[in-house]
Design a protein around this motif. Structure first.
Motif, PDB file in Angstrom:
ATOM      1  N   LYS A   1       0.831  -1.210   0.000  1.00  0.00           N
ATOM      2  CA  LYS A   1       0.000   0.000   0.000  1.00  0.00           C
ATOM      3  C   LYS A   1       0.861   1.254   0.000  1.00  0.00           C
ATOM      4  O   LYS A   1       0.657   2.173  -0.795  1.00  0.00           O
TER       5      LYS A   1
ATOM      6  N   SER B   1      -8.480   7.077  -3.986  1.00  0.00           N
ATOM      7  CA  SER B   1      -9.892   7.141  -3.618  1.00  0.00           C
ATOM      8  C   SER B   1     -10.708   6.083  -4.350  1.00  0.00           C
ATOM      9  O   SER B   1     -11.560   5.405  -3.756  1.00  0.00           O
TER      10      SER B   1
ATOM     11  N   ARG C   1     -10.084   2.620  -2.997  1.00  0.00           N
ATOM     12  CA  ARG C   1     -10.854   2.397  -1.770  1.00  0.00           C
ATOM     13  C   ARG C   1     -12.314   2.069  -2.094  1.00  0.00           C
ATOM     14  O   ARG C   1     -12.951   1.269  -1.395  1.00  0.00           O
TER      15      ARG C   1
ATOM     16  N   ARG D   1     -12.562  -1.489  -2.915  1.00  0.00           N
ATOM     17  CA  ARG D   1     -12.058  -2.364  -1.860  1.00  0.00           C
ATOM     18  C   ARG D   1     -12.766  -2.118  -0.530  1.00  0.00           C
ATOM     19  O   ARG D   1     -12.167  -2.245   0.540  1.00  0.00           O
TER      20      ARG D   1
ATOM     21  N   GLY E   1     -13.771   0.513   1.043  1.00  0.00           N
ATOM     22  CA  GLY E   1     -13.308   1.611   1.885  1.00  0.00           C
ATOM     23  C   GLY E   1     -11.848   1.509   2.286  1.00  0.00           C
ATOM     24  O   GLY E   1     -11.314   2.441   2.901  1.00  0.00           O
ATOM     25  N   ASN E   2     -11.195   0.403   1.945  1.00  0.00           N
ATOM     26  CA  ASN E   2      -9.780   0.211   2.270  1.00  0.00           C
ATOM     27  C   ASN E   2      -8.960   0.181   0.986  1.00  0.00           C
ATOM     28  O   ASN E   2      -9.503   0.181  -0.123  1.00  0.00           O
ATOM     29  N   LEU E   3      -7.652   0.097   1.132  1.00  0.00           N
ATOM     30  CA  LEU E   3      -6.802  -0.029  -0.051  1.00  0.00           C
ATOM     31  C   LEU E   3      -6.593  -1.480  -0.446  1.00  0.00           C
ATOM     32  O   LEU E   3      -6.014  -1.770  -1.491  1.00  0.00           O
ATOM     33  N   ASN E   4      -7.076  -2.403   0.389  1.00  0.00           N
ATOM     34  CA  ASN E   4      -6.968  -3.815   0.038  1.00  0.00           C
ATOM     35  C   ASN E   4      -8.124  -4.584   0.648  1.00  0.00           C
ATOM     36  O   ASN E   4      -8.624  -4.243   1.722  1.00  0.00           O
ATOM     37  N   ASP E   5      -8.546  -5.613  -0.051  1.00  0.00           N
ATOM     38  CA  ASP E   5      -9.581  -6.515   0.435  1.00  0.00           C
ATOM     39  C   ASP E   5      -9.126  -7.925   0.074  1.00  0.00           C
ATOM     40  O   ASP E   5      -9.093  -8.297  -1.097  1.00  0.00           O
TER      41      ASP E   5
ATOM     42  N   ARG F   1     -11.044 -10.366  -3.929  1.00  0.00           N
ATOM     43  CA  ARG F   1      -9.681  -9.849  -4.036  1.00  0.00           C
ATOM     44  C   ARG F   1      -9.221  -9.687  -5.481  1.00  0.00           C
ATOM     45  O   ARG F   1      -8.423  -8.807  -5.780  1.00  0.00           O
TER      46      ARG F   1
END
Length: 362
Positions: free
Chosen positions: A272, A292, A295, A298, A300-304, A310
């Motif tokens: 990240k 943005s 997110r 994902r 709201g995150n930078l990774n899922d 994924r």
């Protein structure tokens, strides 16, 4: 571990930082001591290769969103230096940085072909397609000298064992003498990763990988040799290269690809921060918007890391990209495939006789 954060990108390298790995007890960072040090005076960052004993040639997985259950990686780390590479965090397991260490301090497994043969000879072994290049590119530049991928393919060809290759290197054409006969038996497919058609973007994002033109040429040459080939548009990055999806698939089809796949960018663990550093260096005007949008796909995150999400993401942006991919595949007559490529046969697998073995009478 070399601790450094450069003021700008190093020519021929993807990462612009070398942060310590997540398992290290101490963090290190540079400060301005007032001496006006010029880091352009540093010697070139050269690639080193460390020999690593191979305990097992095959790595097994039970991931429900992967179309293969076993893979081979002749190397750790990858000199291509792709800034988005999801394998970067694995270098922390070696006590090294996922940044510049990942692309300059490599590990090679010179006995991997021998170990593979021993595993294939085990009485309980059951063949299934092996993914060659699941973690790092099997045809990265050091393969020219070490030829470990070549040795693995020689074993698989001798055993009539199916293999799916993923690469972004034109070096795969070196092994057409092995791949073409395997393709005639339905034993091999090659997925060529085409991330962008923009040569300038590729130069900074994938600094030591083949140019986009060479990758399309590779697809064409593989097709001419009868090797079924997939164009792999990966990873798609919102507001950076996702607008190219249809053009990539079209170019792949024109070159001779018979199937296509794509994935969305994944940013696990240290990746990240590495990717954000790269964005702010090479695309500062887009950086905040790209992050943005990532997110948004994902949750709201930078990774899922959740299985099923994924690879393809979630939300409206991810859904729209999936629809665009479906439409482009129908338009260009491309079979939609997962990242392993084309269906392969397992029925020909047979152990070749060892020196001194008694031959069968019939």
């Amino acid at each position: 571990m070399m601790d450094m954060r450069t003021e700008s990108a190093i020519k021929g390298r993807g990462a612009i930082a070398n942060p310590v790995g997540r398992y290290e007890s101490l963090d290190r960072f540079g400060i301005d001591d007032g001496w006006q040090y010029d880091d352009t005076d540093l010697p070139p960052l050269r690639t080193t290769v460390t020999v690593e004993a191979c305990r097992s040639a095959l790595t097994y997985n039970t991931s429900p969103d992967l179309p293969f259950d076993r893979s081979i990686n002749p190397y750790r780390g990858c000199e291509h230096g792709c800034i988005y590479c999801y394998a970067r965090p694995s270098h922390a397991n070696m006590g090294l940085s996922p940044g510049l260490d990942f692309e300059s301090r490599l590990f090679a497994k010179p006995d991997i072909a021998y170990v593979l043969e021993q595993q294939l000879r085990r009485p309980g072994y059951r063949p299934a397609p092996i993914m060659l290049g699941a973690n790092t590119d099997p045809y990265q530049p050091v393969e020219k000298q070490h030829r470990l991928t070549r040795r693995v393919l020689e074993v698989l060809a001798a055993w009539d064992h199916p293999v799916a290759i993923v690469t972004k290197s034109a070096m795969v054409l070196r092994d057409l003498d092995l791949l073409a006969p395997m393709a005639e038996k339905g034993l091999v497919s090659v997925a060529v990763s085409v991330t962008t058609l923009d040569r300038n973007l590729a130069r900074t994002m994938e600094p030591r990988a083949a140019t986009p033109d060479k990758r399309l040429h590779t697809i064409a040459e593989l097709g001419r040799a009868g090797v079924p080939t997939m164009v792999f548009a990966a990873p798609m990055i919102p507001f950076l290269n996702d607008a190219e999806l249809e053009n990539i698939l079209s170019a792949g089809k024109q070159a001779g690809a018979v199937a296509a796949s794509y994935t969305l960018i994944r940013l696990p663990l240290e990746l990240k921060d590495l990717f954000e550093d790269w964005l702010r260096e090479h695309a500062p005007g887009k950086a905040d918007h790209v992050l943005s949008l990532i997110r948004q796909i994902r949750g709201g995150n930078l990774n899922d890391a959740a299985f099923g999400r994924r690879m393809r993401g979630s939300g409206e942006i991810a859904d729209l990209l999936a629809k665009r991919f479906d439409l482009a595949c129908r338009k260009h007559g491309l079979n939609k495939a997962q990242s392993s490529g084309i269906e392969l046969t397992t029925g020909l697998f047979q152990a070749p006789p060892r020196p001194g073995d008694q031959l069968a009478l019939f």
